[in-house]
Design a protein around this motif. Structure first.
Motif, PDB file in Angstrom:
ATOM      1  N   UNK A  97      63.092  26.174  -8.404  1.00 10.94           N
ATOM      2  CA  UNK A  97      62.591  27.719  -8.136  1.00 10.94           C
ATOM      3  C   UNK A  97      62.554  28.593  -8.966  1.00 10.94           C
ATOM      4  N   UNK A  98      63.849  29.111  -9.519  1.00  6.59           N
ATOM      5  CA  UNK A  98      64.864  29.937 -10.390  1.00  6.59           C
ATOM      6  C   UNK A  98      64.074  30.099 -11.865  1.00  6.59           C
ATOM      7  N   UNK A  99      64.081  28.348 -11.622  1.00  4.25           N
ATOM      8  CA  UNK A  99      63.739  28.997 -13.509  1.00  4.25           C
ATOM      9  C   UNK A  99      62.244  29.062 -13.849  1.00  4.25           C
ATOM     10  N   UNK A 100      61.446  27.638 -12.026  1.00  6.90           N
ATOM     11  CA  UNK A 100      59.967  28.474 -13.086  1.00  6.90           C
ATOM     12  C   UNK A 100      59.433  30.211 -12.007  1.00  6.90           C
ATOM     13  N   UNK A 101      60.516  30.847 -11.627  1.00  8.43           N
ATOM     14  CA  UNK A 101      60.547  32.372 -11.492  1.00  8.43           C
ATOM     15  C   UNK A 101      60.763  32.950 -12.781  1.00  8.43           C
ATOM     16  N   UNK A 102      62.036  33.247 -13.837  1.00 10.46           N
ATOM     17  CA  UNK A 102      62.297  33.181 -14.922  1.00 10.46           C
ATOM     18  C   UNK A 102      60.748  32.994 -15.520  1.00 10.46           C
ATOM     19  N   UNK A 103      60.533  31.756 -15.410  1.00 16.09           N
ATOM     20  CA  UNK A 103      59.299  31.655 -16.582  1.00 16.09           C
ATOM     21  C   UNK A 103      58.121  32.477 -16.058  1.00 16.09           C
ATOM     22  N   UNK A 104      58.016  32.522 -14.779  1.00 17.25           N
ATOM     23  CA  UNK A 104      56.513  32.977 -14.662  1.00 17.25           C
ATOM     24  C   UNK A 104      56.743  34.878 -14.749  1.00 17.25           C
ATOM     25  N   UNK A 105      57.641  35.357 -14.497  1.00 15.71           N
ATOM     26  CA  UNK A 105      58.314  37.334 -14.731  1.00 15.71           C
ATOM     27  C   UNK A 105      59.001  37.610 -16.009  1.00 15.71           C
ATOM     28  N   UNK A 106      58.200  36.256 -17.253  1.00 14.10           N
ATOM     29  CA  UNK A 106      58.685  36.231 -18.880  1.00 14.10           C
ATOM     30  C   UNK A 106      59.923  37.113 -18.734  1.00 14.10           C
ATOM     31  N   UNK A 107      61.217  36.667 -18.173  1.00  8.90           N
ATOM     32  CA  UNK A 107      62.064  37.059 -18.682  1.00  8.90           C
ATOM     33  C   UNK A 107      63.014  36.560 -19.376  1.00  8.90           C
ATOM     34  N   UNK A 108      63.297  36.759 -20.521  1.00 10.42           N
ATOM     35  CA  UNK A 108      64.177  36.058 -21.381  1.00 10.42           C
ATOM     36  C   UNK A 108      65.932  36.332 -21.496  1.00 10.42           C
ATOM     37  N   UNK A 109      66.437  36.394 -19.972  1.00 11.28           N
ATOM     38  CA  UNK A 109      68.016  36.714 -20.350  1.00 11.28           C
ATOM     39  C   UNK A 109      68.611  35.990 -22.118  1.00 11.28           C
ATOM     40  N   UNK A 110      69.767  36.593 -22.283  1.00  7.13           N
ATOM     41  CA  UNK A 110      70.376  35.789 -22.862  1.00  7.13           C
ATOM     42  C   UNK A 110      71.516  35.098 -22.228  1.00  7.13           C
ATOM     43  N   UNK A 111      72.147  35.361 -21.195  1.00  4.95           N
ATOM     44  CA  UNK A 111      73.135  34.958 -20.004  1.00  4.95           C
ATOM     45  C   UNK A 111      72.464  33.535 -19.369  1.00  4.95           C
ATOM     46  N   UNK A 112      73.536  33.011 -19.258  1.00  8.66           N
ATOM     47  CA  UNK A 112      73.249  31.464 -18.558  1.00  8.66           C
ATOM     48  C   UNK A 112      72.947  31.380 -17.285  1.00  8.66           C
ATOM     49  N   UNK A 121      43.459  25.481 -10.044  1.00 13.53           N
ATOM     50  CA  UNK A 121      44.896  24.680 -10.506  1.00 13.53           C
ATOM     51  C   UNK A 121      46.530  24.899 -10.014  1.00 13.53           C
ATOM     52  N   UNK A 122      47.243  23.943 -10.672  1.00 17.12           N
ATOM     53  CA  UNK A 122      48.222  23.467  -9.611  1.00 17.12           C
ATOM     54  C   UNK A 122      48.630  25.537 -10.079  1.00 17.12           C
ATOM     55  N   UNK A 123      49.567  25.961  -8.847  1.00 23.64           N
ATOM     56  CA  UNK A 123      50.619  27.199  -9.186  1.00 23.64           C
ATOM     57  C   UNK A 123      52.007  26.854  -9.890  1.00 23.64           C
ATOM     58  N   UNK A 124      52.189  27.659 -10.964  1.00 25.45           N
ATOM     59  CA  UNK A 124      53.458  27.111 -11.730  1.00 25.45           C
ATOM     60  C   UNK A 124      54.713  25.953 -10.120  1.00 25.45           C
ATOM     61  N   UNK A 125      54.762  26.673  -9.414  1.00 26.81           N
ATOM     62  CA  UNK A 125      55.950  26.017  -8.715  1.00 26.81           C
ATOM     63  C   UNK A 125      55.140  24.739  -7.803  1.00 26.81           C
ATOM     64  N   UNK A 126      53.805  24.117  -8.056  1.00 25.59           N
ATOM     65  CA  UNK A 126      53.626  23.881  -7.721  1.00 25.59           C
ATOM     66  C   UNK A 126      53.684  22.181  -8.347  1.00 25.59           C
ATOM     67  N   UNK A 127      53.370  22.886 -10.024  1.00 26.84           N
ATOM     68  CA  UNK A 127      53.669  22.096 -11.026  1.00 26.84           C
ATOM     69  C   UNK A 127      55.116  21.458 -11.526  1.00 26.84           C
ATOM     70  N   UNK A 128      55.661  22.501 -11.077  1.00 24.86           N
ATOM     71  CA  UNK A 128      56.571  21.679 -11.176  1.00 24.86           C
ATOM     72  C   UNK A 128      57.293  20.533  -9.930  1.00 24.86           C
ATOM     73  N   UNK A 129      57.360  21.502  -9.093  1.00 21.22           N
ATOM     74  CA  UNK A 129      57.595  20.550  -8.062  1.00 21.22           C
ATOM     75  C   UNK A 129      56.965  19.137  -8.109  1.00 21.22           C
ATOM     76  N   UNK A 130      56.352  18.976  -8.268  1.00 15.42           N
ATOM     77  CA  UNK A 130      55.337  17.790  -8.373  1.00 15.42           C
ATOM     78  C   UNK A 130      55.827  17.210  -9.130  1.00 15.42           C
TER      79      UNK A 130
END
Length: 556
Positions: A377-392, A431-440
């Motif tokens: 879920x956090x990965x999807x949130x990151x992609x959705x918000x288009x944040x590209x933080x350098x730290x892991x 269309x499926x939301x980003x979270x639904x796509x990821x979960x499925x």
């Protein structure tokens, strides 16, 4: 009609008495149906200031007469605000907010108040179950907290009955604003007169936007330095105070506090500094300001903390001036505010978690549920918000999967079922939301692929980047050939697509009527404003919106 106009006149006088101001050269308040609205007298231009509301005029758990009792009982948030509202209504004319409260309806006609015949018309919709769940939660809150408040406060129980609690909760749900770190959720006079409009491709949602400094002291509400900077969490003074001044290096300046902070919605232009001492609770006998102290619009003492309303979109003269309550589907608008928006571009349809699991459940379910709720879920949130933080972002989860091999799937379903189901949405375009796509896809991939995600969560992020808006592998994507294998040689893309189509067809069959039948009935209602017709119109708009989404899924 006459009574409503009298209430409006009394409200406007109350605004003047409490220095709540709007530019009468630009806007005016009018009656709209059974409520009120704000209308432009002239063409409104971007960046024009329209309203100023002192924060001490809002109603919150921090400034009502029962603030100390609520704090001792740890009743806060929207629940605490509902109790505040009940108390101030009980006080009648002696309440500092009496004229404001008199302008409010007895309750907002949310579905929790609807007769059973209307609730039966919600069959098949996302709202049908939500109404019942809302009532269960409200009853639980009342029993656990409001009844305890009645017992501890010694106030008359009839003033805080369950029926009055539901009424107050409906007003808080439909009108409250988040003001700042001190006040939290508040009833904000004047701000709640601006009605909602859902934005579309051709029509902006809001003409105006409220701004304030939300980053104030959470203990005393001061906007700037205060004594609380020198007090530790246990209430003891950390630095010596001499002659009213703070000594030592513990004083934190506003500039130091904000150093390095990212700019965002919570940071707005400062409007002066408050007193270094905590503001006292109001005295009901001496709360209202002297109307003779009235000043020109916008001329405020620099020490007064305020909310401002500014034009962000042009509005022509003689048109209603709208705010927006957010980008919400009709399910949310109807359950929280009591209305729907036809052709709402933010409509969604939830897909039942059990249905997804019946079509896509892997041999070992619990690890995938845990991976989704804690990492994916956090990965999807990151992609959705288009944040590209350098730290892991995943270092904290590196040992997450070590002890999940023998985990019980029921444990994760019980703990995270509700949160997962909120993510499983189809959008207005079908269309499926980003979270639904990821979960499925997380459920559908083979064991080897999932093991790779667990070893390196970045692989799952890369996997998601290869999916298109329909949840299918982009043509030419790096994983397109490998994904054709899937689990047991099955095409994962096809499995996910077929599952979503089957579930959508089942959801569509659960409605008692077709979309064509609903549209015909909607036309017969015309512009009738009687309560029964209004409820039926909202039901039909809700059902039509959901059915259209499901139809688009099947048409793909």
């Amino acid at each position: 009609m006459a009574a409503s106009l009298d209430k409006l006149q009394a409200l406007e006088q109350w605004f003047k008495d409490n220095r709540i101001r709007y530019d009468a050269r630009l806007i005016e308040l009018r009656q709209v149906g059974t409520g009120y609205g704000v209308f432009a007298k002239k063409n409104l231009e971007v960046d024009q200031g329209l309203c100023i509301i002192p924060k001490d005029a809002v109603l919150s758990v921090r400034n009502c007469a029962i603030a100390d009792t609520l704090e001792s009982l740890e009743i806060d948030g929207v629940l605490g605000l509902a109790v505040c509202l009940m108390y101030e209504r009980h006080m009648g004319a002696s309440s500092p907010w009496s004229a404001y409260l008199a302008s409010l309806p007895d309750f907002e006609p949310l579905p929790i108040f609807w007769p059973s015949s209307d609730l039966a018309e919600l069959k098949g919709t996302d709202l049908a179950t939500q109404v019942q769940n809302d009532l269960v939660l409200l009853q639980a809150d009342y029993t656990a907290h409001v009844e305890r408040f009645i017992e501890c406060s010694g106030l008359p129980a009839e003033a805080f009955s369950y029926e009055k609690f539901l009424a107050a909760a409906s007003l808080v749900s439909s009108r409250a604003f988040e003001v700042d770190d001190f006040h939290g959720q508040c009833m904000v006079p004047l701000a709640d007169l601006f009605n909602h409009r859902t934005p579309t491709r051709t029509t902006p949602g809001e003409h105006v936007h409220f701004e304030t400094d939300a980053d104030v002291c959470m203990f005393c509400g001061t906007n700037g330095e205060c004594w609380c900077d020198e007090v530790s969490d246990d209430g003891s003074e950390e630095e010596e105070i001499v002659d009213g001044e703070l000594e030592g290096e513990g004083w934190v300046s506003e500039e130091e506090e904000n150093d390095g902070e990212e700019e965002g919605d919570r940071r707005h232009q400062r409007r002066g500094r408050g007193s270094p001492s905590p503001p006292p609770l109001y005295d009901p006998e001496d709360w209202t300001r002297d109307p003779e102290e009235d000043e020109d619009f916008g001329d405020f003492d620099p020490g007064v903390d305020i909310l401002e309303l500014t034009v962000v979109e042009k509005c022509p003269a003689n048109s209603e001036v709208y705010n927006t309550y957010g980008h919400h589907p009709n399910t949310h608008l109807l359950s929280h505010y009591g209305f729907t928006s036809p052709s709402n571009p933010f409509n969604t349809v939830l897909l039942p978690l059990p249905a997804l699991l019946s079509h896509l459940a892997p041999p070992s379910l619990a690890p995938r549920l845990a991976f989704y709720t804690r990492i994916a879920r956090r990965i999807v949130d990151k992609l959705e918000s288009e944040h590209n933080d350098e730290e892991d972002e995943y270092d904290a989860e590196e040992e997450l999967m070590d002890d999940l091999d023998d985990a019980d799937a029921a444990e994760f379903l019980d703990a995270d079922n509700t949160n997962i189901e909120r993510d499983l949405t189809l959008t207005a375009t079908g269309t499926a939301s980003a979270h639904l796509r990821a979960f499925a896809h997380l459920l559908a991939v083979d064991e080897g692929t999932f093991a790779g995600f667990c070893d390196e969560p970045e692989r799952f992020e890369g996997y998601l980047r290869q999916l298109d808006g329909d949840g299918q592998m982009k043509k030419g994507g790096k994983g397109s050939k490998k994904r054709k294998a899937g689990k047991k040689g099955v095409d994962v893309d096809r499995v996910v697509k077929d599952a979503l189509r089957t579930i959508a067809a089942d959801r569509l069959a659960a409605y008692p009527t077709t979309v064509e039948e609903d549209e015909r009935v909607l036309k017969t209602l015309g512009k009738s404003t009687d309560p029964a017709s209004l409820r039926m119109r909202h039901i039909l708009v809700l059902r039509i919106g959901e059915k259209r989404i499901l139809g688009r899924v099947l048409a793909k």
